[in-house]
Motif scaffolding. Structure first.
Motif, mmCIF file in Angstrom:
data_model
loop_
_atom_site.group_PDB
_atom_site.id
_atom_site.type_symbol
_atom_site.label_atom_id
_atom_site.label_comp_id
_atom_site.label_asym_id
_atom_site.label_seq_id
_atom_site.Cartn_x
_atom_site.Cartn_y
_atom_site.Cartn_z
ATOM 1 N N SER A 188 63.659 0.884 75.505
ATOM 2 C CA SER A 188 62.529 0.962 76.421
ATOM 3 C C SER A 188 62.980 1.358 77.814
ATOM 4 O O SER A 188 64.039 0.994 78.278
ATOM 5 C CB SER A 188 61.809 -0.383 76.471
ATOM 6 N N ASP B 262 62.197 8.679 71.574
ATOM 7 C CA ASP B 262 62.044 8.058 70.262
ATOM 8 C C ASP B 262 61.645 9.068 69.182
ATOM 9 O O ASP B 262 61.419 8.701 68.038
ATOM 10 C CB ASP B 262 61.012 6.926 70.321
ATOM 11 N N ASP C 49 66.706 -0.752 69.829
ATOM 12 C CA ASP C 49 65.603 -0.262 69.000
ATOM 13 C C ASP C 49 64.282 -0.869 69.471
ATOM 14 O O ASP C 49 64.104 -2.094 69.456
ATOM 15 C CB ASP C 49 65.849 -0.609 67.532
ATOM 16 N N GLU C 50 63.383 0.000 69.890
ATOM 17 C CA GLU C 50 62.141 -0.455 70.507
ATOM 18 C C GLU C 50 61.226 -1.179 69.530
ATOM 19 O O GLU C 50 60.565 -2.161 69.902
ATOM 20 C CB GLU C 50 61.425 0.740 71.134
ATOM 21 N N GLN C 51 61.157 -0.750 68.283
ATOM 22 C CA GLN C 51 60.271 -1.400 67.301
ATOM 23 C C GLN C 51 60.700 -2.845 67.040
ATOM 24 O O GLN C 51 59.857 -3.747 66.959
ATOM 25 C CB GLN C 51 60.252 -0.603 65.998
ATOM 26 N N GLN D 274 59.747 -4.952 70.171
ATOM 27 C CA GLN D 274 58.318 -5.230 70.274
ATOM 28 C C GLN D 274 57.869 -6.269 69.241
ATOM 29 O O GLN D 274 57.049 -7.142 69.531
ATOM 30 C CB GLN D 274 57.518 -3.939 70.112
ATOM 31 N N LYS D 275 58.443 -6.198 68.056
ATOM 32 C CA LYS D 275 58.135 -7.186 67.017
ATOM 33 C C LYS D 275 58.581 -8.583 67.451
ATOM 34 O O LYS D 275 57.829 -9.568 67.341
ATOM 35 C CB LYS D 275 58.815 -6.789 65.716
#
Length: 446
Positions: free
Chosen positions: A152, A160, A182-184, A187-188
């Motif tokens: 991010s 991305d 890793d952005e995913q 966010q999770k």
């Protein structure tokens, strides 16, 4: 052409410590004189008995916040803090406002550096999902590298798009530096912890959100792409033991295509310190476990990790003194990074020779900087004189940062910077900065 003789110092350079003297003539180191040899005449003489003379540190990752974010910091204030801390050259990141993602904005920033910086400087070209053709216009002899945020970032600087990443690694001949998270995954994790704790979430869970899994997934992707396309990749601020498995310690630095950086805060703090410091040690990637910290220290000693930098990223105290989800990540470090590393050497964690190698020699070698990073005849006189028995305590009031605070406040360091020379000019002396003398744009071997 003026000359300065620094005599009777303990010189630390290229893996050795020896007593001697050094003659500066104009911009360059004219002569290194071993103890017992006749001393030349000079316009100025400095008796460095009991002091350490080292090459100026080169910081390959700073955020000086100019243009556009100057309520936090500016090139003038932060470069002054850098030379006060023994950093004579720096490389600054593109996530300013406007972002440095065009050649036009890049050259504007270089003009700011020439006007305001008391240290030597270079500025990264920033990559986005749609500016690869623009990045290719950058001159690799005049620009330190391209920065890719694979985690991010502000605005549209998160890269991305998988095809864009492939194009970057396939087409760009410059050194590619990456922020790998890793952005995913982040966010999770963030959604889980926000639901559980709301705005009152303790800072100690920061490394659970920005987890080892998030770091490794992104770093391993960068390494995979670099290996596939034979790119020159430099992974910034590695923070986990697991990521070290992606690096190679057997090759000499000059032959490495994939290299890694450790930051001072990841070498000093652990997740146990969140209870005491809270947002002051909230960085991305996060400070993690003691096991991770100790592995990073070992990684420096066994050459899995190649350089030490700061990721100097100031925010105001008003901004930092917020709840977890509102407090920005980052903190100011350039004034005390070299001192913190020397403190760890004093504790027996590193040798002082290793500190100089990782903060001065290795950045110069990795980035192929012309005639800097070493105490050698004919090289630029970027030099630092240290008192190894100073015992000075850091306070928020004593820092030079525009933001007015330090994560090291309350820490006593045995070493202190006495003098700093940039391009042969004495720019820092006993607490005073010569703001009239400006640094130079770094030049790189193609």
């Amino acid at each position: 052409m003026s000359s300065t003789l620094i005599k009777n110092a303990l010189i630390i350079n290229e893996g050795k410590s020896f007593r001697g003297s050094l003659l500066i003539k104009g911009t360059y180191i004219e002569k290194i004189i071993l103890e017992g040899a006749p001393l030349p005449k000079a316009d100025t003489e400095i008796d460095a008995e009991g002091l350490l003379l080292v090459p100026g540190a080169i910081d390959d990752q700073v955020h000086f916040r100019e243009p556009g974010l100057t309520h936090k910091a500016e090139i003038a204030t932060e470069s002054a803090a850098a030379v006060a801390g023994g950093i004579t050259s720096y490389m600054e990141m593109p996530n300013t406002n406007p972002q440095t993602v065009t050649i036009e904005e890049l050259e504007k920033k270089y003009r700011l550096g020439a006007e305001k910086s008391v240290a030597n400087y270079s500025f990264y070209m920033g990559a986005t999902n749609d500016n690869v053709k623009e990045v290719l216009k950058a001159d690799p002899t005049k620009v330190c590298g391209v920065k890719v945020f694979m985690g991010s970032s502000t605005g549209n600087m998160l890269v991305d798009n998988k095809e864009t990443l492939k194009n970057i690694f396939r087409e760009i001949p410059m050194l590619i530096t990456t922020h790998c998270e890793d952005e995913q995954i982040i966010q999770k994790n963030m959604a889980i912890y926000q639901q559980k704790y709301g705005e009152n979430m303790p800072f100690k869970y920061h490394p659970e959100i920005r987890s080892t899994e998030a770091c490794y997934k992104s770093s391993s992707l960068a390494v995979e792409l670099a290996a596939k396309y034979n790119s020159r990749l430099h992974i910034l601020h590695l923070s986990t033991e697991k990521e070290l498995s992606l690096l190679n310690s057997t090759l000499p630095l000059e032959q490495k295509r994939i290299t890694g950086e450790a930051c001072v805060h990841h070498l000093w703090f652990t997740q146990d310190d969140y209870e005491k410091y809270g947002s002051r040690i909230k960085w991305n990637p996060a400070v993690k476990s003691q096991t991770d910290r100790d592995a990073l220290r070992e990684g420096l000693k066994n050459n899995l990790l190649d350089v030490v930098a700061t990721d100097h990223a100031p925010h105001t105290l008003d901004e930092k003194n917020s709840s977890y989800f509102k407090a920005p990540s980052g903190g100011p470090l350039v004034q005390h990074a070299l001192l913190a590393m020397m403190e760890m050497a004093e504790q027996g964690i590193f040798t002082k020779e290793l500190v100089v190698e990782k903060m001065s020699h290795a950045p110069a070698t990795l980035f192929r900087i012309e005639k800097r990073g070493f105490i050698r005849e004919g090289y630029y006189a970027d030099l630092v004189l240290l008192n190894p028995k100073a015992d000075e305590t850091v306070t928020d009031e004593s820092v030079r940062y525009k933001c007015g605070w330090s994560p090291f406040s309350g820490t006593t360091f045995k070493h202190a910077v006495i003098n700093t020379w940039v391009n042969g000019h004495l720019v820092y002396k006993n607490g005073n900065i010569n703001t009239k003398q400006k640094g130079e744009r770094l030049v790189f071997k193609a």
